[in-house]
Design an enzyme around this catalytic site. Structure first.
Site, PDB file in Angstrom:
ATOM      1  N   GLY A 160     -31.429   0.365 -74.842  1.00 11.62           N
ATOM      2  CA  GLY A 160     -32.846   0.387 -74.475  1.00 11.62           C
ATOM      3  C   GLY A 160     -33.382  -0.870 -73.795  1.00 11.62           C
ATOM      4  O   GLY A 160     -34.586  -1.118 -73.819  1.00 11.62           O
ATOM      5  N   SER A 161     -32.508  -1.643 -73.128  1.00  9.19           N
ATOM      6  CA  SER A 161     -33.038  -2.851 -72.477  1.00  9.19           C
ATOM      7  C   SER A 161     -33.892  -2.491 -71.254  1.00  9.19           C
ATOM      8  O   SER A 161     -34.850  -3.204 -70.934  1.00  9.19           O
ATOM      9  CB  SER A 161     -31.916  -3.823 -72.102  1.00  9.19           C
ATOM     10  OG  SER A 161     -31.148  -3.339 -71.031  1.00  9.19           O
ATOM     11  N   ASN A 162     -33.572  -1.404 -70.578  1.00  8.03           N
ATOM     12  CA  ASN A 162     -34.432  -0.982 -69.455  1.00  8.03           C
ATOM     13  C   ASN A 162     -35.776  -0.469 -69.963  1.00  8.03           C
ATOM     14  O   ASN A 162     -36.814  -0.723 -69.351  1.00  8.03           O
ATOM     15  CB  ASN A 162     -33.721   0.066 -68.590  1.00  8.03           C
ATOM     16  CG  ASN A 162     -32.765  -0.576 -67.603  1.00  8.03           C
ATOM     17  OD1 ASN A 162     -33.187  -1.211 -66.646  1.00  8.03           O
ATOM     18  ND2 ASN A 162     -31.470  -0.443 -67.855  1.00  8.03           N
ATOM     19  N   ARG A 177     -26.861  12.008 -70.731  1.00  9.98           N
ATOM     20  CA  ARG A 177     -26.682  13.454 -70.564  1.00  9.98           C
ATOM     21  C   ARG A 177     -27.161  13.874 -69.195  1.00  9.98           C
ATOM     22  O   ARG A 177     -28.109  13.285 -68.671  1.00  9.98           O
ATOM     23  CB  ARG A 177     -27.510  14.232 -71.598  1.00  9.98           C
ATOM     24  CG  ARG A 177     -26.917  14.191 -72.947  1.00  9.98           C
ATOM     25  CD  ARG A 177     -27.848  14.759 -73.996  1.00  9.98           C
ATOM     26  NE  ARG A 177     -27.282  14.412 -75.283  1.00  9.98           N
ATOM     27  CZ  ARG A 177     -26.373  15.133 -75.911  1.00  9.98           C
ATOM     28  NH1 ARG A 177     -25.975  16.286 -75.413  1.00  9.98           N
ATOM     29  NH2 ARG A 177     -25.862  14.726 -77.053  1.00  9.98           N
ATOM     30  N   HIS A 194     -29.093   3.680 -62.285  1.00  9.83           N
ATOM     31  CA  HIS A 194     -27.629   3.740 -62.342  1.00  9.83           C
ATOM     32  C   HIS A 194     -27.061   2.375 -61.940  1.00  9.83           C
ATOM     33  O   HIS A 194     -27.519   1.798 -60.944  1.00  9.83           O
ATOM     34  CB  HIS A 194     -27.115   4.840 -61.395  1.00  9.83           C
ATOM     35  CG  HIS A 194     -25.634   4.996 -61.466  1.00  9.83           C
ATOM     36  ND1 HIS A 194     -25.003   5.584 -62.547  1.00  9.83           N
ATOM     37  CD2 HIS A 194     -24.654   4.605 -60.619  1.00  9.83           C
ATOM     38  CE1 HIS A 194     -23.695   5.560 -62.339  1.00  9.83           C
ATOM     39  NE2 HIS A 194     -23.449   4.976 -61.177  1.00  9.83           N
ATOM     40  N   GLN A 233     -30.885  -7.302 -62.568  1.00 12.26           N
ATOM     41  CA  GLN A 233     -31.578  -6.661 -61.437  1.00 12.26           C
ATOM     42  C   GLN A 233     -32.182  -5.321 -61.856  1.00 12.26           C
ATOM     43  O   GLN A 233     -33.251  -4.935 -61.376  1.00 12.26           O
ATOM     44  CB  GLN A 233     -30.617  -6.453 -60.253  1.00 12.26           C
ATOM     45  CG  GLN A 233     -30.076  -7.741 -59.682  1.00 12.26           C
ATOM     46  CD  GLN A 233     -31.183  -8.670 -59.209  1.00 12.26           C
ATOM     47  OE1 GLN A 233     -32.113  -8.246 -58.535  1.00 12.26           O
ATOM     48  NE2 GLN A 233     -31.086  -9.939 -59.587  1.00 12.26           N
TER      49      GLN A 233
HETATM   50  C1  GAR Z   1     -27.771   0.553 -67.929  1.00 12.86           C
HETATM   51  O1  GAR Z   1     -26.851  -0.332 -67.343  1.00 12.86           O
HETATM   52  C2  GAR Z   1     -27.973   1.773 -67.068  1.00 12.86           C
HETATM   53  O2  GAR Z   1     -27.947   1.484 -65.708  1.00 12.86           O
HETATM   54  C3  GAR Z   1     -26.784   2.603 -67.453  1.00 12.86           C
HETATM   55  O3  GAR Z   1     -26.666   2.442 -68.847  1.00 12.86           O
HETATM   56  C4  GAR Z   1     -27.183   1.169 -69.210  1.00 12.86           C
HETATM   57  C5  GAR Z   1     -28.234   1.375 -70.255  1.00 12.86           C
HETATM   58  O4  GAR Z   1     -28.665   0.147 -70.752  1.00 12.86           O
HETATM   59  N1  GAR Z   1     -26.964   3.978 -67.102  1.00 12.86           N
HETATM   60  C6  GAR Z   1     -25.977   4.763 -66.709  1.00 12.86           C
HETATM   61  O5  GAR Z   1     -24.816   4.401 -66.618  1.00 12.86           O
HETATM   62  C7  GAR Z   1     -26.392   6.178 -66.362  1.00 12.86           C
HETATM   63  N2  GAR Z   1     -25.391   6.817 -65.590  1.00 12.86           N
HETATM   64  P1  GAR Z   1     -29.993   0.035 -71.585  1.00 12.86           P
HETATM   65  O6  GAR Z   1     -29.908   1.098 -72.689  1.00 12.86           O
HETATM   66  O7  GAR Z   1     -29.952  -1.347 -72.157  1.00 12.86           O
HETATM   67  O8  GAR Z   1     -31.155   0.272 -70.677  1.00 12.86           O
END
Ligand code: GAR
Length: 206
Positions: free
Chosen positions: A14-16, A93, A111, A175
């Site tokens: 969940g950092s995004n 998913r 992505h 980024q």
């Molecule tokens: C992120 O790097 C995102 O780009 C990737 O999963 C990570 C989730 O990190 N998503 C994918 O690979 C989707 N195909 P987060 O949970 O810390 O946001």
């Protein structure tokens, strides 16, 4: 201006999600996270939501007879919170037709690669193994394919010779945390227009 209500779907860290919450709390974007939904009861994303007083909902896919039924449950939740934009943030998913029909051109994903290169899982590892000199991240609208919808924003990072998957992932993640809130801001300001495969970014009103 009324704030856009964002629903975030996340499966893990969940950092995004955090980057979007932070941008919203700082007043950098005219949007607020209205609800976080996860398919994983232990997702750190759910804890992050709770820490910020945001409703955090776990929906357990095996409880549902079909993907359609599972997604209808998600849609109910998103409607309940008046969501106008859905952000996938590490949601592992493939989105199906129930969600896509409910939110046409209103679902975004991030992505960790420069699409259309390195779709799917382990995009950063794919980039390191392929030997590209640059990689990055992409925010795009979601369509029925995997990582295939119209591209909103991208950011580029160098791939260094000595990089392993983790080094590159960390450089890309920095980024991601910049361009995802930025894409949400553009959407909230009504500045994204989808024209076929392309997304046109409209100029800021003067
Ligand atoms: C992120 O790097 C995102 O780009 C990737 O999963 C990570 C989730 O990190 N998503 C994918 O690979 C989707 N195909 P987060 O949970 O810390 O946001």
């Amino acid at each position: 201006m009324k704030k856009l209500r964002v629903g975030v779907l996340a499966s893990g860290r969940g950092s995004n999600l955090q980057a979007i919450i932070d941008a919203s709390e700082k007043g950098d974007i005219p949007a607020e996270v209205a609800v976080v939904v996860s398919d994983n009861a232990r997702a750190m994303a759910l804890d992050r939501a709770r820490e910020h007083g945001i409703p955090a909902v776990h929906i357990h896919p095996p409880y549902y007879k079909s993907k359609e039924e599972y997604e209808r449950r998600i849609v109910l939740e998103l409607r309940e919170y008046g969501v106008g934009l859905v952000c996938l943030a590490g949601y592992m998913r493939l989105v199906g037709k129930v969600l896509l029909e409910e939110f046409p051109n209103r679902i975004m994903n991030i992505h960790p690669a420069l699409l259309p290169s390195f779709k799917g899982l382990h995009a950063q590892r794919q980039a390191v193994e392929y030997g590209v000199r640059f990689s990055g991240c992409t925010v795009h609208f979601v369509d029925e394919g995997m990582d295939s919808g119209p591209i909103i924003l991208q950011a580029v990072v160098p791939v260094r010779q000595e990089d392993g998957e983790d080094d590159l992932s960390a450089r890309i993640l920095e980024q991601e945390h910049i361009i995802y809130p930025e894409a949400v801001r553009l959407f909230a300001e009504g500045r994204l227009r989808v024209e076929g495969r392309k997304v046109v970014i409209l100029r800021e009103e003067e």
